[in-house]
Write an enzyme that holds these catalytic residues in place. Sequence first.
Site, PDB file in Angstrom:
ATOM      1  N   CYS A 120      45.831  33.326  32.812  1.00 16.41           N
ATOM      2  CA  CYS A 120      46.262  33.123  31.433  1.00 16.41           C
ATOM      3  C   CYS A 120      45.535  31.997  30.707  1.00 16.41           C
ATOM      4  O   CYS A 120      44.667  31.336  31.255  1.00 16.41           O
ATOM      5  CB  CYS A 120      47.779  32.951  31.388  1.00 16.41           C
ATOM      6  N   ASP A 121      45.988  31.788  29.485  1.00 16.42           N
ATOM      7  CA  ASP A 121      45.227  31.131  28.432  1.00 16.42           C
ATOM      8  C   ASP A 121      44.686  29.747  28.776  1.00 16.42           C
ATOM      9  O   ASP A 121      43.546  29.425  28.466  1.00 16.42           O
ATOM     10  CB  ASP A 121      46.092  31.022  27.173  1.00 16.42           C
ATOM     11  N   LYS A 122      45.502  28.898  29.373  1.00  9.75           N
ATOM     12  CA  LYS A 122      45.043  27.539  29.663  1.00  9.75           C
ATOM     13  C   LYS A 122      44.736  27.340  31.144  1.00  9.75           C
ATOM     14  O   LYS A 122      44.114  26.343  31.505  1.00  9.75           O
ATOM     15  CB  LYS A 122      46.120  26.516  29.241  1.00  9.75           C
ATOM     16  N   GLU A 441      49.707  26.638  18.833  1.00  6.48           N
ATOM     17  CA  GLU A 441      49.225  27.964  18.442  1.00  6.48           C
ATOM     18  C   GLU A 441      50.225  28.580  17.470  1.00  6.48           C
ATOM     19  O   GLU A 441      51.392  28.745  17.810  1.00  6.48           O
ATOM     20  CB  GLU A 441      49.106  28.820  19.696  1.00  6.48           C
ATOM     21  N   SER A 467      46.528  32.372  17.946  1.00  4.83           N
ATOM     22  CA  SER A 467      46.432  33.140  19.177  1.00  4.83           C
ATOM     23  C   SER A 467      45.114  33.895  19.207  1.00  4.83           C
ATOM     24  O   SER A 467      44.543  34.240  18.175  1.00  4.83           O
ATOM     25  CB  SER A 467      47.591  34.132  19.247  1.00  4.83           C
TER      26      SER A 467
END
Length: 550
Positions: A120-122, A441, A467
Amino acid sequence: MTQKKRGRHEDITETYYRGLMQSVGFRDIDLEKPVIGVVNSWTDVNPGHFLFDRLARIVKEGIWASGAIPAEFGVPAPCDGIAQGPGMHYILPQRDLIGASVEAMVRAHGFQGMVMLASCDKIIPGMLLAAVRCNLPTLFLTSGAMLPFRVGDKEVVTSDLKEAIGKRVAGEIYEEALRSWERNVCASPGTCSMMGTANTMGTFLEAIGLAPFGSTTLLAFEAEKLRQARNVGERIMQLVRKNRLFSTFLQRPSLVNAIKVIAATGGSTNAVLHILAIARRFGIKLTLKNFDDISKSVPLIAKFKPASPFNLSDYHRAGGVAAAMKSIRNHLDLSQPSGFAHTIGEAIDTAPEPDGTIIHMAESPLEEEGCFAILYGNLAPKGAVVKRSGIDSSMLRHSGPAVVFDSEEEVRHFLLSRNVKPGSVLVIRYEGPKGGPGMRELSIPAAMLVGMGLYSSVAMITDGRFSGATRGPCVGHISPEAWDGGPIAAVKDGDIIDIDVPARKLEIRLSPAEIKDRVNKAKRPAHRAEGFLETYRKTVSGADLGATWL
């Protein structure tokens, strides 16, 4: 980095180390072998990481089979979607915390290589930051994509659920329909089946040759994912034996390759932030202007939800990242090494040809330029980022009166009141790295705008983030941020804002003297920074430098 000596009689001072390793089940014969860190970001509360408990076991089997010792440990794995709102203050800062925690554990225990399990994102960017610092043989495995949910003849994913909030506010759908989507849209564990930040960073890993092709776009529960896990566990030892360090694969040409692939396939604007941070950590000179130039140099050959009807499963069926790279191969440096083949060029040789519908040929692209645009002007002297491929063509140039908010909460309340006037520019400030703190975000407000049918008449600009799944005229990462006295702090309701994406301009119709006077008189809102966020606010860099702090 000092490595533990493996021979039982090489160094008597290693007795203490060997005794402690014996206590957790390792035998004398095992302690002669290299130790591979299995960095696991499994958690019960993040769908993109929910399956890593099982995948880690299979990776470890592959490591054992290849003649090494797997040593598993965990790191935080926050879900951006779950953390929307107040929790989002803690999301971007965790990227650097994850990187530091991995680095500290690996250096303390003296591992010889690493397998990173992240989706995922981070979490992927955080582990990449650690990989730069540790510079060991390293491979990655992502969990794979979430199963889309079918509604009638359409497949819907998490970005559709966010936009459904706006549809409910606008009265386009009933409460019962919204609750049905809420229960069913996330049809399985895995990464959200859209081109958000998670899948964009998975694309990055595949493009630089450190994750198996197809690992990002494959459905999370398919049998092939289990085979990928075993292969990664075995493959890491080949890299260890050949001493193929992380720095072998992350050089400026491979970084440029990855940016081109992301730009060509409609990736997340958050990738700009993360890749700037990774390059800065590695000592590679990379600026926002470089990002813009690289994006301009490659055609847009694919778009995915929410910018098109296609989801990640569609992308996988069309050949995934490898097929996209094959489409733009003339734009890539194919001599760069791969962790799964001799070179990137060799790795994509067997990829399917672009299908022309989901993945276009470079000679007949969707657009002539990649998805990113970096805007400058008197509102963004150090730059701002927009996903141009997600904007309706009628909104690539837009001028309108500002409606100003000093927090995400304020703009959410405004949208819920349904008082948005077409033509306006919503300005959300003091949400940058320091001002938020945490550079939140603004995913829900942006999606609500789409769901309310305003994405072709209302723009949104911020010193915070959007996002990866955002579409519409949403300009983020405005630098310098308001908290640091950036010009966005000067904006008042009714000021005319000019956005010109093709010309790369973001301007306010004020004189330099008026902007300076207003900034000098601006008062920061009471955005508290408690605990480690206080340290974060004091040390974090601007978004134009990747918002790094550790």
